[in-house]
Design a protein around this motif. Structure first.
Motif, mmCIF file in Angstrom:
data_model
loop_
_atom_site.group_PDB
_atom_site.id
_atom_site.type_symbol
_atom_site.label_atom_id
_atom_site.label_comp_id
_atom_site.label_asym_id
_atom_site.label_seq_id
_atom_site.Cartn_x
_atom_site.Cartn_y
_atom_site.Cartn_z
ATOM 1 N N VAL A 113 -7.066 -3.625 -5.808
ATOM 2 C CA VAL A 113 -6.910 -2.190 -6.045
ATOM 3 C C VAL A 113 -8.199 -1.621 -6.628
ATOM 4 C CG1 VAL A 113 -4.397 -2.292 -6.374
ATOM 5 C CG2 VAL A 113 -5.911 -2.515 -8.356
ATOM 6 N N ASP A 165 -3.839 4.757 -9.761
ATOM 7 C CA ASP A 165 -3.189 5.817 -8.993
ATOM 8 C C ASP A 165 -4.004 6.270 -7.782
ATOM 9 O OD1 ASP A 165 -0.833 6.007 -10.571
ATOM 10 O OD2 ASP A 165 -2.010 7.023 -12.120
ATOM 11 N N ASN A 200 -4.734 2.568 -2.814
ATOM 12 C CA ASN A 200 -4.295 1.276 -3.346
ATOM 13 C C ASN A 200 -3.084 0.666 -2.651
ATOM 14 O OD1 ASN A 200 -6.355 1.022 -5.187
ATOM 15 N ND2 ASN A 200 -5.170 1.864 -6.887
ATOM 16 N N PHE A 201 -2.188 1.473 -2.143
ATOM 17 C CA PHE A 201 -0.954 0.920 -1.607
ATOM 18 C C PHE A 201 -0.631 1.455 -0.213
ATOM 19 C CE2 PHE A 201 -0.742 0.548 -6.202
ATOM 20 C CZ PHE A 201 -0.509 -0.811 -6.326
ATOM 21 N N ASN A 221 7.845 3.033 -2.844
ATOM 22 C CA ASN A 221 6.626 3.344 -3.585
ATOM 23 C C ASN A 221 6.308 2.121 -4.439
ATOM 24 O OD1 ASN A 221 4.547 4.294 -5.158
ATOM 25 N ND2 ASN A 221 5.761 5.844 -6.208
ATOM 26 N N ARG A 243 3.564 1.560 -6.220
ATOM 27 C CA ARG A 243 2.729 1.845 -7.383
ATOM 28 C C ARG A 243 3.393 1.516 -8.730
ATOM 29 N NH1 ARG A 243 1.365 1.604 -11.456
ATOM 30 N NH2 ARG A 243 0.339 3.059 -12.793
#
Length: 144
Positions: A39, A44, A48-49, A130, A132
């Motif tokens: 990441v 945030d 990253n995802f 999600n 995160r």
């Protein structure tokens, strides 16, 4: 994975993109496990995802797993692979990320394949997932 392959695809994020490719979920299953991911230093950061084709504009999709999230089974394997990729290309950290995040995968997140010798495996996320909130940065590999 048990079940009708078509039914599995309809549960996945990037369903339409995956349907355009050959796919096989035989070695995939819902899993609860610890996972590690590269990441950027801001956890945030929207990059990253998301899968590779969403990050790189002209990414040439080779396999349906390109629409998955790349993860590793150990912190050591994640660091080793990141360092191998960036050894001769230090600016690549700006694309791949410069930190390792640790997270808790749950069955509700999607289906994972079997880790390769490198420890890499793919998570094919279910819709509306999600990741995160499940991950936190545990190590800075490079200040890139």
């Amino acid at each position: 994975m048990q079940g009708n392959t078509e039914d599995i695809v309809t549960k996945l994020k990037y369903e339409e993109e995956i349907k355009k490719l050959a796919y096989d979920f035989e070695n995939f299953s819902e899993q609860e496990r610890i996972a590690y991911r590269w990441v950027h230093q801001n956890i945030d950061d929207p990059r990253n995802f998301i899968p590779r084709p969403c990050i790189k504009k002209n990414y040439k999709v080779k396999d349906f797993t390109d629409w998955g999230i790349s993860l590793f089974n150990t912190e050591e394997n994640a660091i080793k692979r990141l360092q191998n990729y960036t050894q001769d290309k230090p600016m690549l950290y700006k694309v791949l990320g410069s930190c390792i995040a640790k997270g808790n995968l749950k069955k509700m997140h999607g289906i994972c394949d079997i880790p390769a010798k490198s420890g890499h495996f793919n998570l094919m996320e279910y819709k509306e997932v999600n990741l995160r909130p499940e991950f936190e940065i545990i190590k800075i590999v490079c200040n890139g």
